[in-house]
Design an enzyme around this catalytic site. Structure first.
Site, PDB file in Angstrom:
ATOM      1  N   GLY A   1       0.753  -1.239   0.000  1.00 44.30           N
ATOM      2  CA  GLY A   1       0.000   0.000   0.000  1.00 44.30           C
ATOM      3  C   GLY A   1       0.786   1.294   0.000  1.00 44.30           C
ATOM      4  O   GLY A   1       0.207   2.367   0.156  1.00 44.30           O
TER       5      GLY A   1
ATOM      6  N   TRP B   1       2.385   2.826  -2.536  1.00 49.58           N
ATOM      7  CA  TRP B   1       2.001   3.656  -3.680  1.00 49.58           C
ATOM      8  C   TRP B   1       0.606   4.241  -3.447  1.00 49.58           C
ATOM      9  O   TRP B   1       0.341   5.391  -3.767  1.00 49.58           O
ATOM     10  CB  TRP B   1       2.023   2.831  -4.971  1.00 49.58           C
TER      11      TRP B   1
ATOM     12  N   ASP C   1      -5.455  -5.642  -5.303  1.00 48.94           N
ATOM     13  CA  ASP C   1      -4.366  -6.614  -5.243  1.00 48.94           C
ATOM     14  C   ASP C   1      -4.962  -7.985  -4.946  1.00 48.94           C
ATOM     15  O   ASP C   1      -6.036  -8.097  -4.337  1.00 48.94           O
ATOM     16  CB  ASP C   1      -3.356  -6.237  -4.157  1.00 48.94           C
TER      17      ASP C   1
ATOM     18  N   ASP D   1      -8.657  -9.879  -8.488  1.00 46.20           N
ATOM     19  CA  ASP D   1      -7.743 -10.044  -9.614  1.00 46.20           C
ATOM     20  C   ASP D   1      -8.064  -8.953 -10.626  1.00 46.20           C
ATOM     21  O   ASP D   1      -9.089  -9.006 -11.310  1.00 46.20           O
ATOM     22  CB  ASP D   1      -7.918 -11.430 -10.242  1.00 46.20           C
TER      23      ASP D   1
ATOM     24  N   ASP E   1       2.330  -1.729 -10.041  1.00 46.79           N
ATOM     25  CA  ASP E   1       3.576  -2.258  -9.479  1.00 46.79           C
ATOM     26  C   ASP E   1       3.514  -3.788  -9.468  1.00 46.79           C
ATOM     27  O   ASP E   1       4.207  -4.442  -8.693  1.00 46.79           O
ATOM     28  CB  ASP E   1       3.790  -1.705  -8.068  1.00 46.79           C
TER      29      ASP E   1
ATOM     30  N   LYS F   1       5.509  -1.274 -13.810  1.00 47.58           N
ATOM     31  CA  LYS F   1       6.797  -1.951 -13.620  1.00 47.58           C
ATOM     32  C   LYS F   1       6.941  -3.077 -14.628  1.00 47.58           C
ATOM     33  O   LYS F   1       5.983  -3.802 -14.926  1.00 47.58           O
ATOM     34  CB  LYS F   1       6.873  -2.527 -12.204  1.00 47.58           C
TER      35      LYS F   1
END
Length: 203
Positions: free
Chosen positions: A49, A51, A69, A87, A111, A151
């Site tokens: 958490g 970000w 997440d 998801d 991320d 990322k």
């Protein structure tokens, strides 16, 4: 480099962030002017958490952060954050309804990373697949002129992917923040000024 890593770890603890990864987003925000008050942000792969907390602080009470997440988190979030265990890449009805109620988003950040196997080629391929899916999702809910950050593990296919993004964004950049570990082969793709995904995207 070890001292630098320790510096970011200690700083995160002092500033009440659950992970040092916050400084990667902070550096990219400083460089690319990603976040501002009143924005709506979609945070993919949000646990634990850091970000999410940083984005929530930057968008302020008039903004909104939707964080998702596969794994839960014990982090306490402010009122402008909605955290969902789901998801993001196979949205169920709850997540889909939440997206529909909030979109369009000004910024989509990811991320997400695959579970690593130690086989670099396999890990790179799985990382690219996650970014492709994150971009496809962003394409359905990102406002015209919005931004995208994800990322990705460095590999031979990254350049072709970033090149393919250039038609969808005014600018496409790659970043390796100072707080990213030197031995890590992660980098970040930054798409600025969303124009829309081409009709042929995704086959």
């Amino acid at each position: 480099m070890k001292k630098v890593q320790d510096h970011y770890f200690k700083r995160a603890k002092q500033e009440n962030y659950p992970a040092r990864s916050v400084y990667k987003l902070q550096e990219m925000d400083n460089n690319f002017k990603l976040l501002r008050p009143g924005q709506k942000v979609l945070d993919l792969g949000a646990t634990p958490g850091s970000w999410t907390l940083y984005a929530a602080k930057k968008v302020g009470p008039s903004g909104r952060v939707i964080a998702v997440d596969l794994n839960p988190t014990e982090t306490a979030f402010p009122e402008n954050v909605t955290f969902l265990v789901a998801d993001a890449l196979e949205p169920g009805p709850e997540f889909t309804a939440l997206l529909d109620s909030v979109k369009p988003f000004d910024l989509v950040i990811s991320d997400m990373a695959p579970k690593t196997t130690g086989q670099r080629i396999t890990d790179q391929a799985r990382s690219l697949e996650l970014v492709e899916q994150a971009l496809a999702l962003a394409g359905t809910c990102l406002i015209h002129g919005g931004h995208f950050v994800a990322k990705i593990f460095m590999g031979p296919d990254v350049k072709a992917f970033t090149d393919s993004m250039r038609g969808s964004f005014e600018k496409v950049k790659t970043a390796k923040p100072k707080s990213s570990r030197s031995e890590s082969f992660e980098q970040f793709i930054v798409g600025l000024g969303f124009r829309g995904l081409p009709e042929i995207a995704g086959g």
